[in-house]
Design a protein around this motif. Structure first.
Motif, PDB file in Angstrom:
ATOM      1  N   TYR A 275       0.917  -1.250   0.057  1.00 57.61           N
ATOM      2  CA  TYR A 275       0.149   0.066   0.039  1.00 57.61           C
ATOM      3  C   TYR A 275       0.912   1.360  -0.169  1.00 57.61           C
ATOM      4  CZ  TYR A 275      -2.947   3.766   2.001  1.00 57.61           C
ATOM      5  OH  TYR A 275      -3.613   4.960   2.004  1.00 57.61           O
ATOM      6  N   MET A 276       2.021   0.983   0.700  1.00 60.03           N
ATOM      7  CA  MET A 276       2.883   2.375   0.907  1.00 60.03           C
ATOM      8  C   MET A 276       3.492   2.599  -0.538  1.00 60.03           C
ATOM      9  SD  MET A 276       2.459   3.185   3.825  1.00 60.03           S
ATOM     10  CE  MET A 276       1.414   2.010   4.391  1.00 60.03           C
ATOM     11  N   PHE A 277       3.698   1.638  -1.368  1.00 55.54           N
ATOM     12  CA  PHE A 277       4.146   1.876  -2.704  1.00 55.54           C
ATOM     13  C   PHE A 277       3.231   2.225  -3.762  1.00 55.54           C
ATOM     14  CE2 PHE A 277       8.105  -0.177  -1.624  1.00 55.54           C
ATOM     15  CZ  PHE A 277       8.959   0.145  -2.626  1.00 55.54           C
ATOM     16  N   ALA A 278       1.839   1.753  -3.331  1.00 62.23           N
ATOM     17  CA  ALA A 278       0.930   2.281  -4.284  1.00 62.23           C
ATOM     18  C   ALA A 278       0.543   3.841  -3.849  1.00 62.23           C
ATOM     19  CB  ALA A 278      -0.331   1.387  -4.013  1.00 62.23           C
ATOM     20  N   GLN A 279       0.678   4.238  -2.768  1.00 61.67           N
ATOM     21  CA  GLN A 279       0.531   5.657  -2.378  1.00 61.67           C
ATOM     22  C   GLN A 279       1.671   6.461  -2.866  1.00 61.67           C
ATOM     23  OE1 GLN A 279      -1.328   7.620  -0.693  1.00 61.67           O
ATOM     24  NE2 GLN A 279      -2.786   6.619   0.462  1.00 61.67           N
ATOM     25  N   ARG A 280       2.816   5.993  -2.847  1.00 60.67           N
ATOM     26  CA  ARG A 280       3.996   6.790  -3.260  1.00 60.67           C
ATOM     27  C   ARG A 280       3.924   6.948  -4.740  1.00 60.67           C
ATOM     28  NH1 ARG A 280       9.104   8.296  -2.112  1.00 60.67           N
ATOM     29  NH2 ARG A 280      10.645   8.183  -3.657  1.00 60.67           N
ATOM     30  N   TYR A 281       3.468   6.033  -5.470  1.00 55.36           N
ATOM     31  CA  TYR A 281       3.529   6.104  -7.135  1.00 55.36           C
ATOM     32  C   TYR A 281       2.112   6.499  -7.622  1.00 55.36           C
ATOM     33  CZ  TYR A 281       8.398   4.178  -6.990  1.00 55.36           C
ATOM     34  OH  TYR A 281       9.653   4.352  -6.915  1.00 55.36           O
ATOM     35  N   GLY A 282       1.228   6.763  -6.681  1.00 56.49           N
ATOM     36  CA  GLY A 282      -0.090   7.129  -7.192  1.00 56.49           C
ATOM     37  C   GLY A 282      -0.991   6.101  -7.917  1.00 56.49           C
ATOM     38  N   VAL A 283      -0.768   4.967  -7.683  1.00 57.23           N
ATOM     39  CA  VAL A 283      -1.323   3.774  -8.474  1.00 57.23           C
ATOM     40  C   VAL A 283      -2.261   2.606  -7.932  1.00 57.23           C
ATOM     41  CG1 VAL A 283       0.736   2.604  -8.814  1.00 57.23           C
ATOM     42  CG2 VAL A 283      -1.054   2.276 -10.794  1.00 57.23           C
ATOM     43  N   ALA A 284      -3.245   2.484  -8.154  1.00 55.98           N
ATOM     44  CA  ALA A 284      -3.827   1.441  -7.507  1.00 55.98           C
ATOM     45  C   ALA A 284      -4.092   1.246  -6.076  1.00 55.98           C
ATOM     46  CB  ALA A 284      -3.218  -0.025  -8.374  1.00 55.98           C
ATOM     47  N   GLN A 285      -4.073   2.352  -5.446  1.00 54.08           N
ATOM     48  CA  GLN A 285      -4.202   2.603  -4.074  1.00 54.08           C
ATOM     49  C   GLN A 285      -5.509   1.785  -3.685  1.00 54.08           C
ATOM     50  OE1 GLN A 285      -3.254   6.733  -2.867  1.00 54.08           O
ATOM     51  NE2 GLN A 285      -2.776   6.918  -5.178  1.00 54.08           N
ATOM     52  N   GLU A 286      -6.635   2.095  -4.076  1.00 59.37           N
ATOM     53  CA  GLU A 286      -7.798   1.428  -3.667  1.00 59.37           C
ATOM     54  C   GLU A 286      -7.909   0.040  -3.913  1.00 59.37           C
ATOM     55  OE1 GLU A 286     -10.972   3.770  -5.458  1.00 59.37           O
ATOM     56  OE2 GLU A 286     -10.886   5.541  -3.877  1.00 59.37           O
ATOM     57  N   GLU A 287      -7.449  -0.591  -5.139  1.00 56.41           N
ATOM     58  CA  GLU A 287      -7.189  -1.784  -5.304  1.00 56.41           C
ATOM     59  C   GLU A 287      -6.497  -2.620  -4.332  1.00 56.41           C
ATOM     60  OE1 GLU A 287      -5.402  -4.616  -8.902  1.00 56.41           O
ATOM     61  OE2 GLU A 287      -6.763  -2.528  -9.578  1.00 56.41           O
ATOM     62  N   VAL A 288      -5.231  -2.030  -4.256  1.00 57.93           N
ATOM     63  CA  VAL A 288      -4.195  -2.518  -3.284  1.00 57.93           C
ATOM     64  C   VAL A 288      -4.765  -2.596  -1.767  1.00 57.93           C
ATOM     65  CG1 VAL A 288      -1.861  -2.329  -2.060  1.00 57.93           C
ATOM     66  CG2 VAL A 288      -2.093  -2.226  -4.753  1.00 57.93           C
ATOM     67  N   THR A 289      -5.276  -1.525  -1.201  1.00 51.27           N
ATOM     68  CA  THR A 289      -5.967  -1.426   0.114  1.00 51.27           C
ATOM     69  C   THR A 289      -6.886  -2.593   0.182  1.00 51.27           C
ATOM     70  OG1 THR A 289      -5.851   1.005   0.038  1.00 51.27           O
ATOM     71  CG2 THR A 289      -7.363  -0.221   1.385  1.00 51.27           C
ATOM     72  N   ALA A 290      -7.883  -2.634  -0.877  1.00 54.63           N
ATOM     73  CA  ALA A 290      -8.951  -3.860  -0.766  1.00 54.63           C
ATOM     74  C   ALA A 290      -8.188  -5.122  -0.693  1.00 54.63           C
ATOM     75  CB  ALA A 290      -9.933  -3.767  -1.873  1.00 54.63           C
ATOM     76  N   SER A 291      -7.301  -5.368  -1.489  1.00 54.80           N
ATOM     77  CA  SER A 291      -6.529  -6.672  -1.654  1.00 54.80           C
ATOM     78  C   SER A 291      -5.828  -7.250  -0.145  1.00 54.80           C
ATOM     79  CB  SER A 291      -5.383  -6.852  -2.679  1.00 54.80           C
ATOM     80  OG  SER A 291      -4.187  -6.123  -2.399  1.00 54.80           O
ATOM     81  N   ILE A 292      -5.459  -6.260   0.544  1.00 51.44           N
ATOM     82  CA  ILE A 292      -4.804  -6.457   1.882  1.00 51.44           C
ATOM     83  C   ILE A 292      -5.870  -6.774   2.986  1.00 51.44           C
ATOM     84  CG2 ILE A 292      -3.631  -5.440   3.920  1.00 51.44           C
ATOM     85  CD1 ILE A 292      -2.155  -3.430   1.852  1.00 51.44           C
TER      86      ILE A 292
END
Length: 314
Positions: A275-292
């Motif tokens: 999630y930290m990487f998704a936030q940093r690069y501004g990509v798939a944030q909600e998708e990754v959050t849900a996957s966790i």
């Protein structure tokens, strides 16, 4: 008798739910998410990574099970990039498919299941897990980002792109403290107590705050069409990854507790660092959050099955 899987996984579920409730009652507002992410990424994560690596003596570790673990990781990561293309979205999904929650869930779970022998193998993995996987992922993210910029009419020379990607993959809040800690460990020195204790406290705060932050983001996310890709990430992480590792272990003759500890690590849910990487690069944030969240819930069912299979193989 209490299940080892439940003992390790339920606190993670509770922390995610805590963040979700805190957001729903407006204790943590949307504007605070970015600041909390920066706290985790720039303060807590470097403290944990440097302190973890500062005690690693590479000469004392048995890396043979770890090499096979990363063979399986590499196959899953590369396969994801082939399927989805060389983009930051594909890199985020690939990291989600391969990055396990080894510290918050793995350590208690492997300790309960396989004792000290299993923990030695897992801690060896942890000592290089972030360096290899997050370092490689950073390079892939940087190269994919440069490729996307070029496609959008902002091209730059290949040599400059490679240099910038390599530089950014080292001068970064994740690989830099890992490398610094590893170099410090080889000197034989120990961190002074006055520095070590605050770093220990910061590192201990990482897991809980990162998981609470996952819950907060989940509360503010409009999942809808993102549920299917999030379920796919969770399924690859908790089912495909361990099966592929067991195949690699069988092929190369890895057996016993080291094999079981690595297979269990491969079956763990998606780690919050993704999630930290998704936030940093501004990509798939909600998708990754849900996957966790989904992979953590899914593991309540898949990890007991993995433990039963491993019991038959030992």
């Amino acid at each position: 008798m209490e299940s080892p899987a439940l003992s390790a996984l339920l606190p993670v579920v509770f922390l995610i739910l805590t963040g979700l409730v805190a957001a729903k009652v407006d204790w943590i507002r949307p504007g605070a998410v970015k600041d909390l992410t920066n706290l985790v990424f720039y303060v807590l994560t470097p403290a944990l990574l440097f302190r973890t690596m500062a005690t690693v003596k590479l000469a004392d570790l048995d890396f043979s099970p770890i090499v096979l673990y990363f063979v399986a990781v590499g196959l899953v990561f590369a396969g994801t990039m082939v399927v989805y293309g060389f983009t930051t979205l594909a890199a985020a999904r690939a990291l989600g498919h391969t990055f396990s929650n080894n510290i918050m869930i793995g350590i208690p779970l492997v300790g309960l299941a396989y004792g000290q022998e299993g923990l030695v193998t897992l801690l060896t993995l942890i000592s290089v897990h972030a360096l290899v996987l997050l370092g490689s992922a950073t390079l892939v993210f940087e190269l994919a980002q440069a490729r996307q910029s070029s496609a959008q009419g902002k091209p730059q020379a290949l040599g400059r792109t490679l240099w910038q990607a390599a530089k950014n993959s080292v001068i970064h809040p994740v690989p830099l403290p890992i490398i610094a800690g590893l170099l410090f460990a080889q000197t034989g020195w120990s961190i002074p107590l006055v520095v070590d204790k605050p770093m220990q406290l910061l590192g201990q705060a990482l897991g809980p705050i990162a998981l609470v932050l996952v819950g907060v983001t989940l509360a503010y996310s409009k999942l809808g069409s993102l549920i299917k890709p999030a379920v796919r990430i969770a399924a690859v992480k908790t089912v495909v990854h361990p099966i592929l590792f067991l195949g690699v272990a069988w092929l190369f003759g890895l057996r016993g507790v080291p094999m079981a500890a690595m297979a269990l690590a491969a079956s763990l849910p998606v780690g919050a660092n993704v999630y930290m990487f998704a936030q940093r690069y501004g990509v798939a944030q909600e998708e990754v959050t849900a996957s966790i969240a989904i992979s953590t819930g899914l593991c309540l069912f898949t990890v007991p099955v993995v433990l039963l299979v491993l019991q038959k193989l030992l």
